[in-house]
Design an enzyme around this catalytic site. Structure first.
Site, PDB file in Angstrom:
ATOM      1  N   CYS A 167      -1.068  -0.085 -10.517  1.00 24.99           N
ATOM      2  CA  CYS A 167      -1.323   1.069  -9.645  1.00 24.99           C
ATOM      3  C   CYS A 167      -0.075   1.956  -9.502  1.00 24.99           C
ATOM      4  O   CYS A 167       0.341   2.568 -10.471  1.00 24.99           O
ATOM      5  CB  CYS A 167      -1.842   0.597  -8.301  1.00 24.99           C
ATOM      6  SG  CYS A 167      -2.772   1.856  -7.443  1.00 24.99           S
ATOM      7  N   HIS A 213      -6.707  -3.892  -9.250  1.00 28.14           N
ATOM      8  CA  HIS A 213      -6.377  -4.871  -8.217  1.00 28.14           C
ATOM      9  C   HIS A 213      -7.423  -5.965  -8.256  1.00 28.14           C
ATOM     10  O   HIS A 213      -8.329  -5.952  -9.051  1.00 28.14           O
ATOM     11  CB  HIS A 213      -6.436  -4.239  -6.823  1.00 28.14           C
ATOM     12  CG  HIS A 213      -5.604  -3.026  -6.652  1.00 28.14           C
ATOM     13  ND1 HIS A 213      -4.245  -3.080  -6.617  1.00 28.14           N
ATOM     14  CD2 HIS A 213      -5.936  -1.728  -6.526  1.00 28.14           C
ATOM     15  CE1 HIS A 213      -3.774  -1.860  -6.447  1.00 28.14           C
ATOM     16  NE2 HIS A 213      -4.768  -1.022  -6.402  1.00 28.14           N
TER      17      HIS A 213
END
Lengths: 464, 253
Positions: free
Chosen positions: B99, B201
């Site tokens: 991310c 994630h």
């Protein structure tokens, strides 16, 4: 009130009735229906309240704080409209006001009490005549909805900025991000905080929030940490620091399972309150409720009586007797809260028997990554002290993997997606007088409630 | 086979700042699986102003953070760590960046106001703030996973930045469900030497044991020249993997 609005009220009331008939305490659908039929309905209903609305937001403690405020407003003789069942999106708020109104749309109440999540604050402020806004704390929670924590804080700030000039802010001084709202919104703010250093620690335990000064980026220096990142902080570089609390708990006594007692210093009076809910976080909730009570003009004596009458509620470790077995249900929704629950479970000297039910519906947060921020390693240290853990819900498998990687032996973990089956399986392995801990996320909790009600052991959710 | 007790050095970069979405789960997974494979893993945490020779690490991990924290890190990269980290990547150290950490690998992040925040520039990629936040469950297919297991990678994405790869760079995988790098070209993440960048994630590694083992193998090859890992009992992990696939396919966000 216009015909369109009356019609919307009737339709929504019928929808609420039908939803109850089928054993669901749901308020989202009736609320959405009413808002579709008459978009201007909620402001008209809320506009009837002579003392306006107390709005409560923040990550943890909303529901409990709202119950406490409801108790003390009641003790002061005020009639309260309250979105009680934890339905804290704008649709749930709308449904609660409709349920409280009569068939002609009249509200027989003096004051509104609304808990809502951070993203709902701007909308709630624009539709309700908010006189008092209480902000409890900011933890990581449901980040997929808000984007990230800073965004959640920003939503509350933008809501606060739109409050009327006579509105008051009640802010937790001990949370840097909450306190920052007071600095940036030009409204009178009442800060509350703990002053009893005996309950502080020098080391921060399990927290990932607000370590760096919001003003200049330097790491904060803490005199004490009370609960995660809540404490007495100061920036060594720019000097920005915790505001001095107006409503302070100068002494806090933790009476173990019997609750907490607080000595309170406030501009109005110094007095003592007691609440039958345990833990330092409930001291924070009681303090927030007290500050809100004082802000709407409730006398200390009524605050004391109101708080004394508060009992725990479904999903907040309320024990339920299920055929001679104790079932303790604790809602879990974010790492900080889950860690507190794990600590409470570990405090029980008996072998641990648990059902952990994780859903990833919208109201739970659709990203289950947060489970990796919970300190299950702490739970795994119980070793043989863990009798069994059943994982359940839409993300039962993720939870099982989390426990495996925390070091819980896999032969102690059972995966059963179906909630009813999981509870059945677990209850079979719990003897008379023994305790089963059930730890569900929000929508899983509604499911647990239905299952236990069906077995004939608990009142329905909307009556809680 | 790898000898029992051989060490594996894991570096967790900025654990105090870049930890937004359960990212520590990836470090937990690396450490656990390394143990189960009979290695002796250690985890060292490295944060702001900590100058390190990153070549001594076998696996380096960096997670995602909020905008404010990412700005602090940008400065730290420019002033302290940038060149050392680039050297480690060029030396084939394994780097997993997720991310925000993934975005920082690139040359810049362009904000909604058009301001360009420089990254480290290790990998030829760049990110532009999008109007819409890309959120939801993701399924990716990658040919990097060895062995008989599935080639799918499951996770959850949540980003407003849209990332584009320079010519000649390979994405980590191909999007089956979800948005990926930018919601346009079907690519997700990046693989460059032994560096993997991704938006996933979940945490990513626990329910994608094939990816964890891929990273461990690359790390062992670099350090010991051999990389045979014995198969582990991955029943729990694969059940979660399959459940995530079902969830991604049944639910539209």
């Amino acid at each position: 009130m216009g015909l369109r609005k009356i019609l919307a009220i009737w339709t929504a009331k019928l929808a609420i009735g039908v939803s109850h008939l089928f054993g669901r305490g749901g308020s989202t659908f009736p609320g959405r229906l009413a808002r579709r039929l008459a978009p201007g309905l909620l402001p008209v209903l809320a506009g009837q309240l002579p003392r306006g609305v107390v709005l409560i937001t923040g990550t943890n403690g909303k529901t409990t704080t709202a119950r406490m405020i409801s108790g003390l407003l009641g003790a002061a003789g005020l009639r309260v409209v309250h979105n009680r069942s934890g339905a804290n999106l704008i649709t749930g708020v709308t449904a609660a006001f409709i349920a409280a109104a009569d068939w002609r749309g009249r509200l027989a109440a003096d004051i509104g009490l609304v808990e809502c999540d951070e993203a709902t604050v701007p909308k709630a402020v624009s539709e309700l005549s908010v006189r008092v806004l209480v902000v409890t704390n900011f933890f990581r929670d449901q980040l997929d909805r808000f984007g990230e924590l800073a965004h959640a804080v920003e939503l509350v700030r933008s809501g606060a900025a739109r409050l009327g000039p006579d509105a008051k802010l009640i802010l937790n001084a001990d949370d840097p991000q909450v306190a920052s709202i007071g600095r940036e919104v030009g409204l009178p703010a009442v800060y509350y905080g703990l002053e009893d250093g005996r309950h502080g620690t020098k080391e921060m335990v399990q927290s990932r929030e607000a370590k760096h000064c919001l003003n200049c980026g330097e790491p904060y220096v803490y005199g004490h940490y009370f609960y995660a990142h809540l404490g007495q902080y100061r920036c060594p570089k720019c000097g920005q620091e915790r505001p001095r609390p107006d409503v302070a708990a100068t002494h806090v006594e933790l009476l173990e399972a019997r609750g907490v007692e607080l000595a309170i210093r406030s501009p109005e009076a110094d007095f003592t309150v007691r609440v039958a809910l345990p833990g330092l976080y409930n001291a924070y909730n009681a303090l927030a409720a007290t500050a809100a009570g004082l802000a709407v003009g409730v006398e200390p004596e009524a605050i004391r009586r109101g708080l004394a009458g508060v009992v725990s509620s479904f999903g907040r470790m309320e024990p339920i007797d299920v055929g001679g077995r104790r079932v303790l249900i604790a809602l879990v929704k974010n790492p900080a809260g889950f860690n507190e629950v794990v600590r409470a479970v570990l405090g029980d000297p008996d072998p641990k028997r648990l059902v952990i039910a994780i859903n990833d519906n919208y109201a739970d947060g659709t990203d289950v990554s947060w489970l990796w921020d919970v300190d299950f390693e702490q739970l795994a240290t119980a070793g043989d002290g863990i009798d069994f853990i059943v994982t359940s819900g839409l993300r039962a498998e993720d939870m099982a993997v989390r426990l495996k990687y925390a070091g819980v032996e896999t032969n102690r973990i059972t995966v059963e997606d179906d909630l009813a089956a999981a509870l059945g399986l677990a209850l079979k392995r719990v003897g008379a007088g023994q305790t089963l801990y059930v730890l569900p996320t929000y929508t899983a909790m509604l499911g647990v409630r239905r299952v236990i009600a069906k077995m004939g052991y608990a009142r329905h959710f909307w009556q809680a | 086979m790898i000898g029992i007790g051989q060490e594996l050095k894991i570096c967790h970069l900025y654990p105090d700042l870049m930890n937004l979405y359960g990212d520590r789960g990836n470090v937990i997974a690396l450490r656990r699986r390394a143990e189960w494979h009979g290695l002796r893993p250690s985890v060292e945490e490295v944060s702001l102003e900590d100058k390190s020779d990153f070549r001594r690490f076998d696996v380096i991990f960096i997670g995602g953070g909020q905008d404010r924290e990412q700005k602090l890190i940008c400065l730290d990269f420019q002033k302290v760590k940038g060149s050392a980290l680039t050297e480690a990547v060029e030396d084939d150290a394994v780097l997993l960046a997720i991310c925000g950490g993934y975005q920082l690998l690139g040359s810049y992040y362009q904000t909604g106001e058009g301001e360009r925040v420089p990254g480290i520039g290790i990998v030829d990629l760049w990110t532009v703030a999008g109007k819409k936040r890309l959120i939801g469950n993701v399924i990716v297919e990658t040919d990097l996973i060895e062995g008989p297991g599935p080639k799918t990678v499951v996770g959850f994405e949540n980003h407003s930045g849209q990332t584009y790869l320079g010519a000649g760079l390979r994405p980590f995988g191909k999007v089956v469900t979800g948005y990926g790098n930018n919601g346009e070209d079907g690519g997700e993440g990046v693989i460059y030497r032994n560096t993997v960048g991704t938006y996933l994630h979940g945490s990513l590694l626990p329910k994608n044991p094939g990816v964890t083992d891929f990273l461990l193998r690359r790390a062992l090859l670099r350090r010991y020249g051999v990389a045979e890992l014995k198969p582990l009992d991955d029943m729990a992990e694969m059940r979660a993997h399959e459940a995530a696939i079902r969830r991604a396919k049944t639910k539209a966000y």
